[in-house]
Design a protein around this motif. Structure first.
Motif, PDB file in Angstrom:
ATOM      1  N   THR A 100      58.245  72.489  30.076  1.00 45.94           N
ATOM      2  CA  THR A 100      57.671  72.619  28.739  1.00 45.94           C
ATOM      3  C   THR A 100      58.585  72.033  27.670  1.00 45.94           C
ATOM      4  OG1 THR A 100      56.445  74.602  29.381  1.00 45.94           O
ATOM      5  CG2 THR A 100      56.840  74.307  27.042  1.00 45.94           C
ATOM      6  N   PHE A 101      59.894  72.027  27.911  1.00 47.69           N
ATOM      7  CA  PHE A 101      60.860  71.622  26.892  1.00 47.69           C
ATOM      8  C   PHE A 101      61.520  70.287  27.244  1.00 47.69           C
ATOM      9  CE2 PHE A 101      60.198  75.929  25.879  1.00 47.69           C
ATOM     10  CZ  PHE A 101      60.739  76.212  24.632  1.00 47.69           C
ATOM     11  N   THR A 102      61.704  69.465  26.229  1.00 44.80           N
ATOM     12  CA  THR A 102      62.473  68.225  26.328  1.00 44.80           C
ATOM     13  C   THR A 102      63.541  68.254  25.246  1.00 44.80           C
ATOM     14  OG1 THR A 102      60.545  67.008  27.154  1.00 44.80           O
ATOM     15  CG2 THR A 102      62.370  65.707  26.272  1.00 44.80           C
ATOM     16  N   LEU A 103      64.747  67.862  25.612  1.00 43.07           N
ATOM     17  CA  LEU A 103      65.885  67.925  24.691  1.00 43.07           C
ATOM     18  C   LEU A 103      66.277  66.523  24.236  1.00 43.07           C
ATOM     19  CD1 LEU A 103      68.331  69.469  23.400  1.00 43.07           C
ATOM     20  CD2 LEU A 103      69.516  69.139  25.592  1.00 43.07           C
ATOM     21  N   ALA A 104      66.527  66.381  22.953  1.00 41.37           N
ATOM     22  CA  ALA A 104      67.035  65.125  22.397  1.00 41.37           C
ATOM     23  C   ALA A 104      68.430  65.364  21.836  1.00 41.37           C
ATOM     24  CB  ALA A 104      66.110  64.615  21.299  1.00 41.37           C
ATOM     25  N   VAL A 105      69.410  64.578  22.281  1.00 39.21           N
ATOM     26  CA  VAL A 105      70.776  64.707  21.785  1.00 39.21           C
ATOM     27  C   VAL A 105      71.230  63.368  21.216  1.00 39.21           C
ATOM     28  CG1 VAL A 105      71.311  66.502  23.466  1.00 39.21           C
ATOM     29  CG2 VAL A 105      71.866  64.123  23.998  1.00 39.21           C
ATOM     30  N   ASN A 106      72.163  63.443  20.299  1.00 36.41           N
ATOM     31  CA  ASN A 106      72.643  62.255  19.611  1.00 36.41           C
ATOM     32  C   ASN A 106      74.077  61.946  20.009  1.00 36.41           C
ATOM     33  OD1 ASN A 106      73.693  60.838  16.793  1.00 36.41           O
ATOM     34  ND2 ASN A 106      71.535  60.484  17.246  1.00 36.41           N
ATOM     35  N   ILE A 107      74.375  60.667  20.146  1.00 31.97           N
ATOM     36  CA  ILE A 107      75.754  60.240  20.427  1.00 31.97           C
ATOM     37  C   ILE A 107      76.528  60.259  19.121  1.00 31.97           C
ATOM     38  CG2 ILE A 107      77.205  58.326  21.175  1.00 31.97           C
ATOM     39  CD1 ILE A 107      74.946  57.571  23.110  1.00 31.97           C
ATOM     40  N   TYR A 134      81.413  58.904  26.052  1.00 31.21           N
ATOM     41  CA  TYR A 134      80.490  59.300  24.988  1.00 31.21           C
ATOM     42  C   TYR A 134      80.669  60.776  24.657  1.00 31.21           C
ATOM     43  CZ  TYR A 134      77.919  54.937  25.828  1.00 31.21           C
ATOM     44  OH  TYR A 134      77.554  53.617  25.963  1.00 31.21           O
ATOM     45  N   TYR A 135      80.511  61.101  23.389  1.00 33.27           N
ATOM     46  CA  TYR A 135      80.494  62.482  22.921  1.00 33.27           C
ATOM     47  C   TYR A 135      79.130  62.738  22.300  1.00 33.27           C
ATOM     48  CZ  TYR A 135      85.555  61.938  23.379  1.00 33.27           C
ATOM     49  OH  TYR A 135      86.811  61.696  23.865  1.00 33.27           O
ATOM     50  N   ILE A 136      78.450  63.779  22.765  1.00 33.45           N
ATOM     51  CA  ILE A 136      77.116  64.086  22.250  1.00 33.45           C
ATOM     52  C   ILE A 136      77.135  65.445  21.547  1.00 33.45           C
ATOM     53  CG2 ILE A 136      75.963  62.681  23.993  1.00 33.45           C
ATOM     54  CD1 ILE A 136      75.302  65.205  25.537  1.00 33.45           C
ATOM     55  N   ASN A 137      76.088  65.720  20.758  1.00 28.60           N
ATOM     56  CA  ASN A 137      76.101  66.927  19.920  1.00 28.60           C
ATOM     57  C   ASN A 137      75.444  68.143  20.571  1.00 28.60           C
ATOM     58  OD1 ASN A 137      73.564  65.842  19.749  1.00 28.60           O
ATOM     59  ND2 ASN A 137      73.413  65.901  17.526  1.00 28.60           N
ATOM     60  N   ASP A 138      75.541  68.237  21.881  1.00 33.00           N
ATOM     61  CA  ASP A 138      75.195  69.446  22.618  1.00 33.00           C
ATOM     62  C   ASP A 138      76.015  69.410  23.898  1.00 33.00           C
ATOM     63  OD1 ASP A 138      74.015  71.806  23.314  1.00 33.00           O
ATOM     64  OD2 ASP A 138      71.987  71.020  23.545  1.00 33.00           O
ATOM     65  N   GLY A 139      76.328  70.582  24.433  1.00 37.10           N
ATOM     66  CA  GLY A 139      77.209  70.575  25.591  1.00 37.10           C
ATOM     67  C   GLY A 139      77.113  71.835  26.419  1.00 37.10           C
ATOM     68  N   LEU A 140      78.175  72.118  27.182  1.00 33.99           N
ATOM     69  CA  LEU A 140      78.150  73.251  28.103  1.00 33.99           C
ATOM     70  C   LEU A 140      78.133  74.591  27.387  1.00 33.99           C
ATOM     71  CD1 LEU A 140      80.525  72.207  31.018  1.00 33.99           C
ATOM     72  CD2 LEU A 140      78.093  71.773  30.711  1.00 33.99           C
ATOM     73  N   TYR A 141      78.601  74.635  26.150  1.00 32.36           N
ATOM     74  CA  TYR A 141      78.506  75.867  25.374  1.00 32.36           C
ATOM     75  C   TYR A 141      77.152  75.968  24.669  1.00 32.36           C
ATOM     76  CZ  TYR A 141      83.461  76.653  26.177  1.00 32.36           C
ATOM     77  OH  TYR A 141      84.686  76.892  26.769  1.00 32.36           O
ATOM     78  N   GLY A 142      76.346  74.945  24.839  1.00 34.35           N
ATOM     79  CA  GLY A 142      75.010  74.925  24.267  1.00 34.35           C
ATOM     80  C   GLY A 142      73.953  74.891  25.351  1.00 34.35           C
ATOM     81  N   SER A 143      73.172  73.823  25.391  1.00 29.24           N
ATOM     82  CA  SER A 143      72.017  73.744  26.280  1.00 29.24           C
ATOM     83  C   SER A 143      72.357  73.323  27.706  1.00 29.24           C
ATOM     84  CB  SER A 143      71.006  72.743  25.704  1.00 29.24           C
ATOM     85  OG  SER A 143      70.707  73.041  24.368  1.00 29.24           O
ATOM     86  N   PHE A 144      73.575  72.860  27.965  1.00 29.87           N
ATOM     87  CA  PHE A 144      73.890  72.263  29.258  1.00 29.87           C
ATOM     88  C   PHE A 144      74.602  73.207  30.224  1.00 29.87           C
ATOM     89  CE2 PHE A 144      73.194  68.624  26.570  1.00 29.87           C
ATOM     90  CZ  PHE A 144      72.586  67.694  27.398  1.00 29.87           C
ATOM     91  N   PHE A 156      79.446  75.550  16.555  1.00 30.65           N
ATOM     92  CA  PHE A 156      78.296  74.691  16.832  1.00 30.65           C
ATOM     93  C   PHE A 156      77.082  75.552  17.175  1.00 30.65           C
ATOM     94  CE2 PHE A 156      81.897  71.890  17.742  1.00 30.65           C
ATOM     95  CZ  PHE A 156      81.525  70.764  17.030  1.00 30.65           C
ATOM     96  N   HIS A 157      76.008  75.352  16.459  1.00 34.98           N
ATOM     97  CA  HIS A 157      74.778  76.091  16.712  1.00 34.98           C
ATOM     98  C   HIS A 157      73.871  75.274  17.628  1.00 34.98           C
ATOM     99  CE1 HIS A 157      75.479  79.355  13.799  1.00 34.98           C
ATOM    100  NE2 HIS A 157      76.172  78.431  13.153  1.00 34.98           N
ATOM    101  N   GLY A 158      73.019  75.972  18.341  1.00 32.12           N
ATOM    102  CA  GLY A 158      72.146  75.302  19.300  1.00 32.12           C
ATOM    103  C   GLY A 158      71.052  74.483  18.634  1.00 32.12           C
ATOM    104  N   PRO A 159      70.383  73.643  19.415  1.00 33.25           N
ATOM    105  CA  PRO A 159      69.296  72.820  18.887  1.00 33.25           C
ATOM    106  C   PRO A 159      68.138  73.676  18.374  1.00 33.25           C
ATOM    107  CG  PRO A 159      69.994  72.058  21.066  1.00 33.25           C
ATOM    108  CD  PRO A 159      70.638  73.386  20.840  1.00 33.25           C
ATOM    109  N   THR A 160      67.467  73.185  17.352  1.00 28.73           N
ATOM    110  CA  THR A 160      66.232  73.812  16.904  1.00 28.73           C
ATOM    111  C   THR A 160      65.104  73.401  17.856  1.00 28.73           C
ATOM    112  OG1 THR A 160      65.822  71.943  15.433  1.00 28.73           O
ATOM    113  CG2 THR A 160      66.889  73.876  14.480  1.00 28.73           C
ATOM    114  N   THR A 161      64.004  74.125  17.812  1.00 29.67           N
ATOM    115  CA  THR A 161      62.866  73.836  18.680  1.00 29.67           C
ATOM    116  C   THR A 161      61.631  73.569  17.829  1.00 29.67           C
ATOM    117  OG1 THR A 161      63.734  75.286  20.401  1.00 29.67           O
ATOM    118  CG2 THR A 161      61.424  74.671  20.571  1.00 29.67           C
TER     119      THR A 161
END
Length: 518
Positions: free
Chosen positions: A388-395, A420-430, A504-509
């Protein structure tokens, strides 16, 4: 990229429960009631606009046209309620300037009609944004975000009902506790598998009756057992003698389900290392239930998350039958079988949902025939929400490491590596993908990157912790700061495990739904 569709081809669901429908469109009454009920929760669930577009390859969320299944996101950013469009200046002291648009603390001059961040309306012109309005904006927000296709959630439920008609799902709340997701599942009549006081409270708060909740944590805190009792939640699991003493003291009228261990050696997560009684222990545990004047009504098991062998379900169902017979012999009315979770999710190439159900259904017919009247339930989580969910992250940053290697002919050639460094990670969605690397497959957003040279890469999350390392396995072209990566099938154990480490806060939905599902 294709052309924009006409405004007349979409439906807008506003946060004040107004619904503009297609002329002459016949909408399934059950789905119509479902979405109408959802809209009644709009102040909590739909702080932005939910738009339904015609065509399975189109989406429109928060007022932004997006084209194609992978273009879900990025032609424009989300329509921020503090952005002046179509004549509505959010700042009383400006005329749609950027300074005015980014001053959320200053009052909107259409205060009676606009609601700040919770459902802004275009009061000045009394119209909705057109494609021209949307594409003319200068969007520069690069925060990571999810897009959740609610139609996929509905389709997964219909698929479940077709494949497992005898099994009532009790959704595992821990997997994804988004209120929007929970409300849709509740409106479709599902039960809920809760593991704590807070999860029980969350489900009760959206109006789900206590009889549609199973407290499926075999090792519970005493205060949580007492809370479940106060809420009227009767059904709960156990797997040891000490747990029975806690239940007898705090919830003596509980309806108990004995969780048994399974062979989960072929699963990614071996839950039977933590929970589940062996078959040899079951007779003693049931005698303890009787001695404490408690009631046991059934048996549960869990084959482990990421199960790769469908035959495990059949063996576990056979074991459950053995334990059922022990309970019946001791005088208990055994009438509930809980077959747990572990069902394949989208992106799992080793096993399909239908392959698993092709094993489960015959086993149920053999060991728990329908005429016996046993209620069959399950605890799916990933199955429902992963796709149901797709995640978009930015470099957000990169390093290019130039390395020189010598060819056999003596010439030197560059063998570069890109970090590369992206704006979500293991403390977030990964976080969950530490265990399920095979499910994490980046999709490039940039069209012109498809034929470029691929490089060895290392990808890091945004925090200052070296543990926040996502992958060394992806071969990617040279991407620039500001480019996007997309990850499908990211609805399971992502939002529910987010932290705010390092600030760092998690992604919005953002929630969308296809015309087909509508």
């Amino acid at each position: 990229m294709g052309s924009y569709i006409d405004e007349s081809e979409f439906v807008i669901l506003e946060d004040d429960i107004t619904v503009r429908k297609f002329i002459g469109q016949k909408i399934d009454e059950q789905l119509e009631r479902l979405l109408a009920d959802l809209l009644s929760f709009s102040s909590v669930l739909f702080s932005h606009w939910l738009v339904l577009c015609s065509g399975s390859e189109w989406r429109l969320f928060n007022g932004v046209f997006l084209m194609g299944p992978l273009d879900l996101f990025l032609k424009s950013e989300v329509l921020n309620p503090h952005t002046a469009i179509a004549g509505c200046n959010m700042d009383a002291g400006t005329s749609g300037s950027k300074e005015g648009m980014r001053s959320p603390k200053r009052a909107c001059k259409h205060e009676d009609n606009c609601r700040g961040r919770e459902g802004h309306k275009y009061a000045a012109t009394n119209r909705y944004p057109s494609p021209t309005d949307i594409t003319s904006r200068d969007w520069d927000n690069t925060d990571a975000f999810f897009v959740a296709d609610l139609g996929d959630l509905v389709e997964q439920h219909l698929r479940w009902e077709r494949a497992l008609p005898r099994v009532k799902p009790f959704y595992a709340v821990k997997c994804n506790s988004s209120k929007t997701v929970l409300q849709i599942l509740a409106e479709m009549g599902m039960g809920f598998d809760c593991a704590s006081k807070n999860e029980i409270a969350l489900i009760r708060d959206i109006g789900v009756p206590a009889e549609r909740i199973i407290y499926a944590n075999p090792c519970k805190e005493s205060s949580h057992i007492k809370y479940a009792a106060s809420c009227g939640v009767q059904i709960m699991t156990f797997d040891n003698e000490d747990e029975l003493s806690k239940v007898a003291m705090n919830h003596p009228t509980a309806k108990l389900i004995l969780r048994i261990a399974t062979d989960d050696s072929t699963s990614f997560c071996h839950l039977s290392e933590k929970f589940g009684a062996s078959i040899s222990e079951c007779n003693h545990l049931m005698e303890c239930v009787k001695a404490l004047n408690l009631d046991i009504i059934g048996v549960s098991f869990h084959v482990g998350s990421g199960c790769t062998d469908s035959k495990i379900f059949a063996r576990a169902i056979e074991d459950a039958r053995t334990v059922f017979d022990i309970g019946i012999h001791l005088g208990f009315r055994m009438d509930v079988l809980d077959i747990g979770g572990g069902f394949p999710q989208a992106g799992n190439d080793s096993l399909t949902f239908e392959e698993v159900t092709a094993v489960i259904n015959p086993a149920l017919d053999i060991y728990f025939p329908e005429e016996n009247g046993v209620k069959i339930i399950a605890e799916p989580g990933c199955y429902y929400v992963a796709s149901t969910f797709t995640l978009a992250v930015n470099i957000i940053a990169r390093k290019i490491i130039r390395k020189a290697q010598s060819h056999s002919n003596g010439e030197e050639a560059e063998n570069d590596k890109i970090i590369y460094y992206i704006n979500d990670g293991l403390y977030g969605s990964f976080d969950i993908f530490c265990q399920f690397h095979n499910l994490l497959k980046p999709i490039l957003y940039k069209e012109d990157s498809l034929d470029q040279k691929l490089y060895t890469t290392r990808v890091w999350g945004p925090t200052c912790d070296s543990f926040d390392h996502i992958s060394d396995l992806w071969k990617l072209p040279e991407l620039k700061i500001g480019d996007w990566l997309l990850f499908k099938n990211t609805g399971a154990y992502t939002l529910s495990t987010l932290t705010t480490f390092n600030g760092f806060h998690g992604p919005t939905t953002h929630y969308v739904i296809s015309k087909k599902a509508w």
